[in-house]
Design an enzyme around this catalytic site. Sequence first.
Site, PDB file in Angstrom:
ATOM      1  CB  SER A 333       9.084  -5.368  -5.835  1.00 44.90           C
ATOM      2  OG  SER A 333      10.125  -4.525  -6.278  1.00 44.90           O
ATOM      3  CG  HIS A 360       7.599  -2.008  -7.088  1.00 46.30           C
ATOM      4  ND1 HIS A 360       8.122  -2.361  -5.868  1.00 46.30           N
ATOM      5  CD2 HIS A 360       6.400  -1.438  -6.826  1.00 46.30           C
ATOM      6  CE1 HIS A 360       7.273  -2.019  -4.910  1.00 46.30           C
ATOM      7  NE2 HIS A 360       6.213  -1.469  -5.463  1.00 46.30           N
ATOM      8  CG  ASP A 457       4.651  -0.405  -2.230  1.00 39.65           C
ATOM      9  OD1 ASP A 457       3.892   0.300  -1.545  1.00 39.65           O
ATOM     10  OD2 ASP A 457       4.578  -0.481  -3.478  1.00 39.65           O
TER      11      ASP A 457
END
Length: 514
Positions: A333, A360, A457
Site C-alpha cells: 500500500s 492499493h 490488509d
Amino acid sequence: MCAYRVLVVDDSAFMRKIITDLIVRDESFNIVGTAANGREAVEKVKELQPDLVTMDVEMPEMNGLEALPLIMAAHPLPVIMLSGINEQGMRETIMALEAGAFDFIRKPSIAHAQDIEQVSKALLEQMHTAMQAVRSRLERKEANERKAAMEQAKKTPMEQPPGQALSERRSGSQASTDKPTAVPLAPPPAASAQPKRDAGNVVPTAAKQETKRQVSGTSSTGARIDQPVVQPRKPAQAPHAQKKEDLSMGTGRTPGQLKGSDPAASKSLQGKEKAGLVKPETRKTVTSSASSTPAAATPPVTAPTAPAAPKELSLKKGVHTSSFRKLVAVGCSTGGPRALKTLLERIPGDFPAPIVIVQHMPPNFTRSLAQRLNTLSPLRVVEAEQGMMLETGTAYIAPGGYQLRIVPGAGGKYTVSLKMEEARNGHRPSVDTMFESLLSLTSLERHLVLLTGMGSDGAKMMKKLYDAGVQSTFAENEETCVVYGMPRSAVELKCVRHLLPMQEIAPKLVQVVK
C-alpha cells in the site's frame, strides 16, 4: 501544542483555497504558506521550512515532478501529491512516488460536495500517517544512537588499562592504582519535544519500538532475518491510519523544525536459515468485515477483459509459459510503487513463476503503474484483466476498483477473476481477498510477500496460508518501510518466515523460488 506546518502548492488559486480549507479543519495542522508552481514551492520550502507539503502534479514553469527532487535534496520532508485523472497526470504521479513523494490523492471535483468530503478525509488521513511515520523514524534513530553509545561505553574500559583514562584527564596528577577507572556513559540524545496528536493513534515510545524490534528479530541496523520470526509478547495494535513513499523525506524532525534525513539502511548480517524450529502456535483467523471504499477508488463500469490473443504479452524476452508449479503473491500500500520498483528490477525475466500483485490504488492509476514498472523490470508487467491466463516471467497488477482472485482453469492452467465486490479492509483491491483465493490451490508452491503499507490488509490471510503449510512468507522490515503497518501485522500474527529490508527481498525470493 504547536500544529504541524503545511505548505500548499497549486497553480489554481481556487484549488489552493479548497485544499487550505480542508486542511485547517484539523487543528493538528496549520497553513504557513502557499505557492503557485514548483519553482515558487522550492523557494517557499527553504524559506518557511514546513513539516509537510501538498503539491499539484501539473503546473506551469516547473511542475510537481520537477520540483520534488529539488525539495527532497534541500529540505527532505513528506510531500503528498495532488493528481488529476488524465493520463499525463497519472503517469507523472507514479514517477513522483518513485522519486520520494509520500503518497498522492486524486484532486476533488469542485462540482460535487460529497467528493470534496471524501478527498478531505483521505488527505487528512495521509497527513496524519506521514507525521506519525516521521515521529517513528525519529524515535528509532534516537534509540539506535542510545544503543550505540551504551555499547561503546561498555567497550571503552576494556580497551584502556585501569586508571589510564583517569590519569590522562588529571594532567599530571597521580592516577589511582588500587581500582579501575569508571568511564561515564555518553548521555542519550535529548528527547524531541513534539505533539503526540495522531488522530487517536497511540505513538509508541522509542524504547518500546526498540524492544519490539529486538524481540521480533529485527536488528536496529536493519539486519537480515532468514528464519521464523519470534514475536513480541504484547503485539502492538496496528495503527488506524497510515500511508506512503520513501521517507528520506520522512526524517525525524520536530513540528515546525524538521531537519536532516535518516541514514541509509546498514549492511545486513549474513545468516543461514535454521531448520527444525517449532512452528508458532496457530491462531484463529477472523476475516474483517468490509468497510467503505477510499475516496480515490471510484471504479469504472466494466472490468478489464483479456483479449483472445494478447500480443503485448510476448514482446519481452524471457521464458513465458502457462505451465508452472510455483506462484508468488505480493501485497502493498503506502510506499508500494517505489518498493515494487525495487522488487521487480531485481527479478530476472526467466523467473519460473507468475507474480500477482495487489497495490492499493484507484482505478486507472494501476494501469499507469503497470506500464511504468514494465519499462523498468526484466519481467513483463501488465495490469491484470478478466480471464487473463497466468504465465511465468510475468507480473500482474490488480486493477483499482476490483477484487482479484486466482482461479484454476482448464488443462491445469490458472486465470484471473475480477469482480466489483464490496471493499475489504477498506480496500478494493484487497490483499486478503487475493491471498484467500490461494487457499485451495494446494498443487502450487505459494510464496507470499507483504511490503510497506498502512493498516493490516493481507496479514490475516497470510496467517491462514502459513498455518496451511504455504512454502514461504516474506515481509519488509521496519527499517525500510515507509509505513510499517501491513508487515507489522503479519509479524505479530507469527506468520513471517523471512523479515528483510526491501533491497534483500528479491534476491532471497529468487533463491527460494528457483
